[in-house]
Design a protein around this motif. Structure first.
Motif, PDB file in Angstrom:
ATOM      1  N   LEU A   1      -4.298   8.354  11.026  1.00  0.00           N
ATOM      2  CA  LEU A   1      -4.183   8.043  12.045  1.00  0.00           C
ATOM      3  C   LEU A   1      -3.272   7.705  13.020  1.00  0.00           C
ATOM      4  CD1 LEU A   1      -5.693   4.733  10.404  1.00  0.00           C
ATOM      5  CD2 LEU A   1      -7.531   6.309  10.871  1.00  0.00           C
ATOM      6  N   VAL A   2      -3.533   7.816  14.307  1.00  0.00           N
ATOM      7  CA  VAL A   2      -3.166   8.279  15.317  1.00  0.00           C
ATOM      8  C   VAL A   2      -3.618   7.300  16.228  1.00  0.00           C
ATOM      9  CG1 VAL A   2      -1.833   9.188  16.907  1.00  0.00           C
ATOM     10  CG2 VAL A   2      -2.159  10.370  14.557  1.00  0.00           C
ATOM     11  N   GLU A   3      -2.833   5.874  16.546  1.00  0.00           N
ATOM     12  CA  GLU A   3      -3.029   4.819  17.425  1.00  0.00           C
ATOM     13  C   GLU A   3      -2.885   5.619  18.993  1.00  0.00           C
ATOM     14  OE1 GLU A   3      -2.064   2.641  14.577  1.00  0.00           O
ATOM     15  OE2 GLU A   3      -0.752   4.078  14.786  1.00  0.00           O
ATOM     16  N   SER A   4      -3.079   5.324  20.239  1.00  0.00           N
ATOM     17  CA  SER A   4      -2.563   4.922  21.547  1.00  0.00           C
ATOM     18  C   SER A   4      -3.002   4.677  22.213  1.00  0.00           C
ATOM     19  CB  SER A   4      -2.680   6.941  21.883  1.00  0.00           C
ATOM     20  OG  SER A   4      -4.716   6.808  21.744  1.00  0.00           O
ATOM     21  N   GLY A   5      -2.464   3.734  23.574  1.00  0.00           N
ATOM     22  CA  GLY A   5      -3.022   3.245  24.631  1.00  0.00           C
ATOM     23  C   GLY A   5      -2.121   2.519  24.847  1.00  0.00           C
TER      24      GLY A   5
ATOM     25  N   LEU B   1      -6.304  -4.195  28.196  1.00  0.00           N
ATOM     26  CA  LEU B   1      -5.870  -2.641  27.705  1.00  0.00           C
ATOM     27  C   LEU B   1      -6.626  -2.678  26.426  1.00  0.00           C
ATOM     28  CD1 LEU B   1      -2.117  -3.114  27.206  1.00  0.00           C
ATOM     29  CD2 LEU B   1      -3.129  -1.372  28.418  1.00  0.00           C
ATOM     30  N   ARG B   2      -7.403  -0.617  26.547  1.00  0.00           N
ATOM     31  CA  ARG B   2      -8.118  -0.510  25.224  1.00  0.00           C
ATOM     32  C   ARG B   2      -6.919   0.535  24.326  1.00  0.00           C
ATOM     33  NH1 ARG B   2     -13.728   3.202  25.229  1.00  0.00           N
ATOM     34  NH2 ARG B   2     -12.386   5.008  25.816  1.00  0.00           N
ATOM     35  N   LEU B   3      -6.790   0.343  23.234  1.00  0.00           N
ATOM     36  CA  LEU B   3      -6.443   1.266  22.245  1.00  0.00           C
ATOM     37  C   LEU B   3      -7.621   2.080  21.819  1.00  0.00           C
ATOM     38  CD1 LEU B   3      -4.243  -1.652  21.093  1.00  0.00           C
ATOM     39  CD2 LEU B   3      -4.031  -0.918  22.822  1.00  0.00           C
ATOM     40  N   SER B   4      -6.812   3.400  21.319  1.00  0.00           N
ATOM     41  CA  SER B   4      -7.659   4.135  20.561  1.00  0.00           C
ATOM     42  C   SER B   4      -6.738   4.549  19.516  1.00  0.00           C
ATOM     43  CB  SER B   4      -8.005   5.304  21.757  1.00  0.00           C
ATOM     44  OG  SER B   4      -8.984   5.166  22.519  1.00  0.00           O
ATOM     45  N   CYS B   5      -7.593   4.622  18.920  1.00  0.00           N
ATOM     46  CA  CYS B   5      -7.461   5.108  17.418  1.00  0.00           C
ATOM     47  C   CYS B   5      -7.502   6.404  16.445  1.00  0.00           C
ATOM     48  CB  CYS B   5      -7.122   4.327  15.867  1.00  0.00           C
ATOM     49  SG  CYS B   5      -6.604   4.443  14.103  1.00  0.00           S
ATOM     50  N   ALA B   6      -7.538   7.598  16.867  1.00  0.00           N
ATOM     51  CA  ALA B   6      -8.077   9.021  16.394  1.00  0.00           C
ATOM     52  C   ALA B   6      -7.828   9.284  14.787  1.00  0.00           C
ATOM     53  CB  ALA B   6      -7.820  10.336  17.095  1.00  0.00           C
ATOM     54  N   ALA B   7      -8.914   9.251  13.478  1.00  0.00           N
ATOM     55  CA  ALA B   7      -8.360   9.951  12.535  1.00  0.00           C
ATOM     56  C   ALA B   7      -9.096  10.796  12.198  1.00  0.00           C
ATOM     57  CB  ALA B   7      -9.783   8.694  11.502  1.00  0.00           C
TER      58      ALA B   7
ATOM     59  N   TYR C   1      -1.535  -2.378  14.687  1.00  0.00           N
ATOM     60  CA  TYR C   1      -1.621  -0.666  13.514  1.00  0.00           C
ATOM     61  C   TYR C   1      -3.951  -0.733  13.279  1.00  0.00           C
ATOM     62  CZ  TYR C   1       3.024  -1.203  12.708  1.00  0.00           C
ATOM     63  OH  TYR C   1       4.361  -1.677  12.410  1.00  0.00           O
ATOM     64  N   CYS C   2      -4.031   0.394  13.441  1.00  0.00           N
ATOM     65  CA  CYS C   2      -4.632   1.277  13.244  1.00  0.00           C
ATOM     66  C   CYS C   2      -5.073   1.067  11.898  1.00  0.00           C
ATOM     67  CB  CYS C   2      -5.565   2.523  13.899  1.00  0.00           C
ATOM     68  SG  CYS C   2      -7.069   3.400  12.851  1.00  0.00           S
ATOM     69  N   ALA C   3      -6.178   0.867  10.666  1.00  0.00           N
ATOM     70  CA  ALA C   3      -6.460   0.988   9.397  1.00  0.00           C
ATOM     71  C   ALA C   3      -7.199   1.296   9.020  1.00  0.00           C
ATOM     72  CB  ALA C   3      -5.584  -0.480   8.489  1.00  0.00           C
ATOM     73  N   ALA C   4      -7.460   2.827   7.698  1.00  0.00           N
ATOM     74  CA  ALA C   4      -8.871   2.728   7.344  1.00  0.00           C
ATOM     75  C   ALA C   4      -8.840   1.998   6.214  1.00  0.00           C
ATOM     76  CB  ALA C   4      -9.030   4.312   7.597  1.00  0.00           C
TER      77      ALA C   4
ATOM     78  N   TYR D   1      -5.084   2.921   4.280  1.00  0.00           N
ATOM     79  CA  TYR D   1      -5.029   4.413   5.302  1.00  0.00           C
ATOM     80  C   TYR D   1      -3.804   3.415   6.921  1.00  0.00           C
ATOM     81  CZ  TYR D   1      -6.991   7.491   2.245  1.00  0.00           C
ATOM     82  OH  TYR D   1      -7.622   8.106   1.358  1.00  0.00           O
ATOM     83  N   TRP D   2      -2.566   3.902   7.186  1.00  0.00           N
ATOM     84  CA  TRP D   2      -2.585   3.210   8.571  1.00  0.00           C
ATOM     85  C   TRP D   2      -1.874   3.953   9.006  1.00  0.00           C
ATOM     86  CZ3 TRP D   2      -2.526  -2.234   9.122  1.00  0.00           C
ATOM     87  CH2 TRP D   2      -2.744  -2.971   7.761  1.00  0.00           C
ATOM     88  N   GLY D   3      -1.845   3.854  10.627  1.00  0.00           N
ATOM     89  CA  GLY D   3      -1.089   4.637  11.320  1.00  0.00           C
ATOM     90  C   GLY D   3       0.614   4.778  12.058  1.00  0.00           C
ATOM     91  N   GLN D   4       0.786   4.622  12.316  1.00  0.00           N
ATOM     92  CA  GLN D   4       2.312   4.026  13.229  1.00  0.00           C
ATOM     93  C   GLN D   4       2.444   3.224  13.896  1.00  0.00           C
ATOM     94  OE1 GLN D   4       5.355   5.914  11.452  1.00  0.00           O
ATOM     95  NE2 GLN D   4       3.303   6.495  10.327  1.00  0.00           N
ATOM     96  N   GLY D   5       1.062   2.406  14.778  1.00  0.00           N
ATOM     97  CA  GLY D   5       1.599   1.552  15.204  1.00  0.00           C
ATOM     98  C   GLY D   5       1.433   1.986  17.182  1.00  0.00           C
TER      99      GLY D   5
END
Length: 124
Positions: free
Chosen positions: A4-8, A18-24, A95-98, A113-117
């Motif tokens: 997972l990779v967060e952005s925004g 703001l709009r956060l995105s999380c690409a998996a 953080y995005c998580a799955a 599963y977790w992204g880096q934040g």
């Protein structure tokens, strides 16, 4: 395995959006419940929102209801968090998580599963 990779994230004034995105990565994104968590400075990680994989049922923390919206685009393997009417107390690393689970998905231990934040800072 899901990566997972967060952005925004960024700096925004109170009342802004703001709009956060999380690409998996991975072919099983569509069969994972996706969640957003945040960790304010000096505090524990807390639940923000989640969306299940089979029905799209959504869950929100009381503190963000009516201000934040979680959504997912399975074709793009991406989950979003639209944040409106931001407040200084929303400042945190997000953080995005799955997880493959669909029940009880409002706590940290339920996620595999977790992204880096990504940092969100709301100025007053």
């Amino acid at each position: 395995q899901v990566q997972l990779v967060e952005s925004g994230g960024g700096l925004v004034q109170a009342g802004g959006s703001l709009r956060l995105s999380c690409a998996a990565s991975g072919r099983t994104f569509s069969r994972h419940t996706m969640g957003w968590f945040r960790q304010p400075p000096g505090k524990e990680r807390e639940f923000v929102a989640a969306i299940t994989w089979s029905t799209g049922k959504t869950y929100y923390a009381d503190s963000v209801k009516a201000r934040f919206t979680i959504s997912r685009d399975n074709a793009k393997n991406t989950v979003y968090l639209q944040m409106n009417s931001l407040k200084p107390e929303d400042t945190a690393v997000y953080y995005c998580a799955a997880t493959p689970r669909e029940f009880g998905v409002v706590t940290v231990p339920m996620y595999d599963y977790w992204g880096q934040g990504t940092q969100v800072t709301v100025s007053s």
